[in-house]
Write a protein that holds these residues in place. Structure first.
Motif, PDB file in Angstrom:
ATOM      1  N   VAL A  26      66.424  -4.065   9.679  1.00  0.00           N
ATOM      2  CA  VAL A  26      66.693  -5.465  10.002  1.00  0.00           C
ATOM      3  C   VAL A  26      66.422  -6.322   8.765  1.00  0.00           C
ATOM      4  O   VAL A  26      65.331  -6.270   8.194  1.00  0.00           O
ATOM      5  CB  VAL A  26      65.805  -5.936  11.170  1.00  0.00           C
ATOM      6  N   ILE A  27      67.451  -7.081   8.352  1.00  0.00           N
ATOM      7  CA  ILE A  27      67.325  -7.938   7.175  1.00  0.00           C
ATOM      8  C   ILE A  27      67.015  -9.358   7.624  1.00  0.00           C
ATOM      9  O   ILE A  27      67.721  -9.935   8.466  1.00  0.00           O
ATOM     10  CB  ILE A  27      68.624  -7.926   6.352  1.00  0.00           C
ATOM     11  N   GLN A  28      65.968  -9.958   7.044  1.00  0.00           N
ATOM     12  CA  GLN A  28      65.582 -11.319   7.347  1.00  0.00           C
ATOM     13  C   GLN A  28      65.451 -12.123   6.048  1.00  0.00           C
ATOM     14  O   GLN A  28      65.120 -11.568   5.001  1.00  0.00           O
ATOM     15  CB  GLN A  28      64.240 -11.349   8.102  1.00  0.00           C
ATOM     16  N   GLN A  32      59.633 -15.878  -0.118  1.00  0.00           N
ATOM     17  CA  GLN A  32      58.653 -15.246  -1.019  1.00  0.00           C
ATOM     18  C   GLN A  32      59.286 -14.082  -1.761  1.00  0.00           C
ATOM     19  O   GLN A  32      59.011 -13.836  -2.950  1.00  0.00           O
ATOM     20  CB  GLN A  32      57.440 -14.781  -0.217  1.00  0.00           C
ATOM     21  N   ALA A  33      60.130 -13.352  -1.058  1.00  0.00           N
ATOM     22  CA  ALA A  33      60.817 -12.218  -1.691  1.00  0.00           C
ATOM     23  C   ALA A  33      61.671 -12.698  -2.856  1.00  0.00           C
ATOM     24  O   ALA A  33      61.764 -12.043  -3.911  1.00  0.00           O
ATOM     25  CB  ALA A  33      61.674 -11.478  -0.669  1.00  0.00           C
ATOM     26  N   GLU A  34      62.309 -13.869  -2.698  1.00  0.00           N
ATOM     27  CA  GLU A  34      63.139 -14.410  -3.757  1.00  0.00           C
ATOM     28  C   GLU A  34      62.302 -14.701  -5.000  1.00  0.00           C
ATOM     29  O   GLU A  34      62.705 -14.409  -6.135  1.00  0.00           O
ATOM     30  CB  GLU A  34      63.802 -15.698  -3.265  1.00  0.00           C
ATOM     31  N   ARG A  58      56.489  -4.339  -4.635  1.00  0.00           N
ATOM     32  CA  ARG A  58      56.021  -5.183  -3.529  1.00  0.00           C
ATOM     33  C   ARG A  58      57.160  -5.486  -2.562  1.00  0.00           C
ATOM     34  O   ARG A  58      56.937  -5.671  -1.358  1.00  0.00           O
ATOM     35  CB  ARG A  58      55.449  -6.494  -4.079  1.00  0.00           C
ATOM     36  N   LEU A  59      58.380  -5.503  -3.084  1.00  0.00           N
ATOM     37  CA  LEU A  59      59.533  -5.873  -2.260  1.00  0.00           C
ATOM     38  C   LEU A  59      60.110  -4.708  -1.468  1.00  0.00           C
ATOM     39  O   LEU A  59      60.943  -4.922  -0.579  1.00  0.00           O
ATOM     40  CB  LEU A  59      60.628  -6.474  -3.146  1.00  0.00           C
ATOM     41  N   ILE A  60      59.730  -3.482  -1.816  1.00  0.00           N
ATOM     42  CA  ILE A  60      60.332  -2.321  -1.142  1.00  0.00           C
ATOM     43  C   ILE A  60      59.320  -1.568  -0.299  1.00  0.00           C
ATOM     44  O   ILE A  60      59.523  -0.404   0.037  1.00  0.00           O
ATOM     45  CB  ILE A  60      60.986  -1.368  -2.167  1.00  0.00           C
ATOM     46  N   HIS A  66      64.545  -7.718   3.817  1.00  0.00           N
ATOM     47  CA  HIS A  66      64.827  -9.078   3.363  1.00  0.00           C
ATOM     48  C   HIS A  66      66.110  -9.055   2.529  1.00  0.00           C
ATOM     49  O   HIS A  66      66.688  -7.989   2.242  1.00  0.00           O
ATOM     50  CB  HIS A  66      63.649  -9.620   2.529  1.00  0.00           C
ATOM     51  N   GLN A  67      66.538 -10.253   2.131  1.00  0.00           N
ATOM     52  CA  GLN A  67      67.832 -10.398   1.463  1.00  0.00           C
ATOM     53  C   GLN A  67      67.876  -9.758   0.071  1.00  0.00           C
ATOM     54  O   GLN A  67      68.943  -9.513  -0.470  1.00  0.00           O
ATOM     55  CB  GLN A  67      68.204 -11.887   1.356  1.00  0.00           C
ATOM     56  N   ARG A  68      66.715  -9.449  -0.516  1.00  0.00           N
ATOM     57  CA  ARG A  68      66.672  -8.867  -1.855  1.00  0.00           C
ATOM     58  C   ARG A  68      66.335  -7.369  -1.844  1.00  0.00           C
ATOM     59  O   ARG A  68      66.091  -6.789  -2.910  1.00  0.00           O
ATOM     60  CB  ARG A  68      65.623  -9.597  -2.706  1.00  0.00           C
TER      61      ARG A  68
END
Length: 636
Positions: A26-28, A32-34, A58-60, A66-68
């Protein structure tokens, strides 16, 4: 991009990464990810790959959508690659394919996977990935870089067999064109210009419109030009230095064979001999061999003269699949250095064993002694002769009674001959006692030997025993004495054999091929009747030789003798392969390994397909002032 091709590519990549099924996440939207991604990109651009890797990590984190995420996965994979963490790269790409099978980053994933395969030295899989990208990447830069990388892998890292496998696996037109070009180049290196031309022509007929068509047609022109080129045959001989006389004579015989072949075959294959001077030095010979190996037009090499130089050339030739025809070398094992090495002269083991068989089967000899120089030649000859005799012990009751060696010039080796006499007489005593006394085994033989000598000294009123009384007591229970000695040693040993009264058949090696026997009258009575083995023989009185000699004299202005004939025969072996259609190194090797008999002037050449060594020997006999060939059971 064709959807079916993309799906095929994904299946291949998923297979390489060990993926079994797709999984959704699920992508949200995550601000912060940006920010974290942007910071990671800054670190990446500043080449702080460790810091960038930490940000993208940290993003994976598992469960975070998330979108990134897709971009973070590919960037984490890139920085992990730069940090040489190839396991992390695989994990990232596995998740990217699982979560985003239609992502625009898939070509980037395949490119990274190709690089990982390369770092792990799996060049086949690396090339496979690059070839797919050449045709099916949406990113022109990745496609161009993949083309360059694939070309390097195909040309420098993969074998011809690997390239052929890739031809079956490659789906895209341009990737397949790269494979065809690489395969054609490798075929050209193997001197398979015909096969290369056929391969390119077939591709062009079935795949019009390739972006590499111009390059393919240029390659096709080169193959056609190569088909018209002159085949080159390398020759490495000592034309200066210690063995210049022999080398020049061999080259003269080779040139005569060349002229004869071209005269008799005006429309035959075009070829030339590329002659190089070894200067009788191993380093120079190897340098010349390196140059010949690097020339794709050279399909084989003839050379050299000395055993140790030939052995060195053999290793270099076989490493590059270049057939080496050794015309003179007889050391055991040279042909065994590689499947591209052929000994045109029978090696010492072949010669010695053939002589031993003749001695037992035709001469009916049973007991033997050996006398030889303590060097490599003497050892190889004696070892092979003895091995053959020992193998016949059970069936023919043969035996080697004793072996004796000498160093240097054997001007006086009376001690060795006395030892042979003593061993021979002790054998007579023991054989006699063994027949008459069943309890012989328990007797004191040394005491019996002493008693025998005392009786002989008393009877002959002398202080000398049976061993020293040469003229009174000949040795008659040694059937044959095998003396693989050098020509300059013959006059010493032959005389001493007579002086020490050994009534036995002399057996010898090739150096007993004494020239000008009619002028060696003092030596004739000592060597008459000697039977020896040789790698060569020609009858100067035969009509065939006389006709050949006269034609040779007319063409070359000299009389052909041993080394001219050896050079002629080596050339005939090469020319035999050309007559059979050989135009490549591989074809020369296959024809020579086929076991066909090639008729020469100094010897018949019959290469054993297994050992690649000539099996034909000549059993010869000294008959007063003439050397004659004797009949053997196998017709040799």
């Amino acid at each position: 991009m064709k959807k079916s091709k993309v799906l095929i590519g994904l299946v291949l990549l998923m297979s390489a990464l060990g993926l079994a099924a797709q999984e959704q996440i699920v992508i949200q939207q995550d601000e912060q990810a940006e920010q974290i991604f942007a910071e990671g990109v800054i670190f990446y651009r500043n080449r702080d790959y460790a810091a960038a890797n930490e940000q993208f990590a940290r993003l994976i984190e598992p469960g975070r959508g998330h979108q990134r995420l897709s971009a973070a996965l590919i960037m984490h994979a890139r920085t992990s690659y730069l940090l040489r963490d190839y396991k992390a790269v695989e994990q990232d790409l596995r998740r990217l394919i699982r979560y985003f099978p239609e992502s625009r980053y898939i070509p980037h994933a395949r490119y990274l996977m190709a690089l990982v395969h390369f770092q792990r030295a799996d060049y086949f899989q690396s090339a496979r990935q690059f070839l797919w990208l050449v045709d099916f990447s949406d990113d022109d830069r990745i496609a161009a870089e993949s083309l360059t990388s694939a070309r390097v892998l195909l040309d420098e890292y993969l074998s011809l067999d690997d390239v052929k496998k890739l031809q079956r696996d490659t789906a895209g037109k341009n990737g397949l064109a790269l494979v065809v070009l690489a395969e054609a180049r490798k075929l050209m290196q193997e001197r398979e210009a015909g096969a290369a031309a056929e391969l390119i022509s077939e591709f062009l007929e079935k795949n019009a419109g390739s972006t590499l068509e111009k390059e393919l047609r240029a390659a096709l022109d080169r193959t056609k030009e190569a088909l018209r080129e002159v085949t080159r045959i390398g020759v490495i001989l000592p034309l200066t230095g210690a063995y210049a006389t022999e080398g020049k004579a061999m080259l003269d015989g080779l040139r005569y064979a060349e002229d004869e072949f071209k005269r008799n075959n005006p429309s035959g294959p075009a070829f030339e001999f590329v002659v190089r001077d070894s200067e009788s030095r191993i380093i120079k010979a190897l340098q010349e061999m390196q140059a010949l190996v690097a020339d794709p037009r050279v399909i084989c090499v003839v050379g050299e003269f000395e055993n140790f130089i030939t052995a060195a050339l053999a290793g270099l030739a076989d490493a590059h699949d270049l057939p080496l025809l050794a015309p003179v070398a007889t050391d055991v094992g040279i042909a065994g250095l590689g499947s591209s090495v052929f000994q045109l002269s029978p090696d010492l083991e072949t010669q010695a064993r053939a002589l031993a068989r003749y001695a037992v089967d035709s001469l009916q000899l049973k007991t033997f002694v050996t006398i030889a120089p303590q060097d490599e030649y003497g050892r190889q000859m004696v070892d092979a002769f003895s091995a053959e005799i020992d193998s016949r012990t059970r069936t023919d009751s043969t035996s080697i009674v004793t072996q004796r060696w000498y160093y240097g010039v054997p001007e006086n080796i009376g001690r060795q001959f006395k030892e042979i006499r003593e061993i021979a007489f002790k054998k007579v005593m023991e054989d006699t006692l063994r027949e008459r006394h069943p309890e012989f085994v328990g007797l004191d033989r040394d005491s019996l030997w002493t008693a025998l000598n005392e009786a002989i000294m008393l009877e002959n009123n002398t202080r000398e025993g049976i061993v020293e009384l040469n003229s009174h007591f000949p040795v008659t229970n040694i059937d044959g004495v095998f003396m693989p000695i050098y020509a300059e040693d013959v006059r010493y040993l032959a005389r001493q054999l007579t002086y020490f009264n050994l009534k036995t058949q002399i057996l010898g090696g090739e150096y007993w091929y004494l020239n000008n026997l009619d002028k060696l009258r003092e030596l004739q009575r000592y060597v008459d009747g000697t039977i020896f083995v040789s790698s060569y023989y020609y009858d100067p009185t035969s009509l065939a030789y006389i006709a050949f000699r006269d034609a040779y004299r007319k063409a070359r202005g000299r009389t052909p003798e041993r080394w001219e004939l050896t050079g002629y025969d080596a050339a005939r072996a090469v020319l035999h392969t050309l007559e059979k259609g050989a135009a490549s190194r591989k074809q020369v090797r296959e024809i020579l390994a086929g076991g066909e008999k090639i008729k020469g002037r100094a010897n018949l050449i019959h290469l054993d397909p297994r050992t690649r060594t000539n099996t034909e020997v000549n059993i010869l006999k000294i008959d007063r002032t003439v050397i004659r060939k004797v009949d053997t059971p196998d017709g040799g």
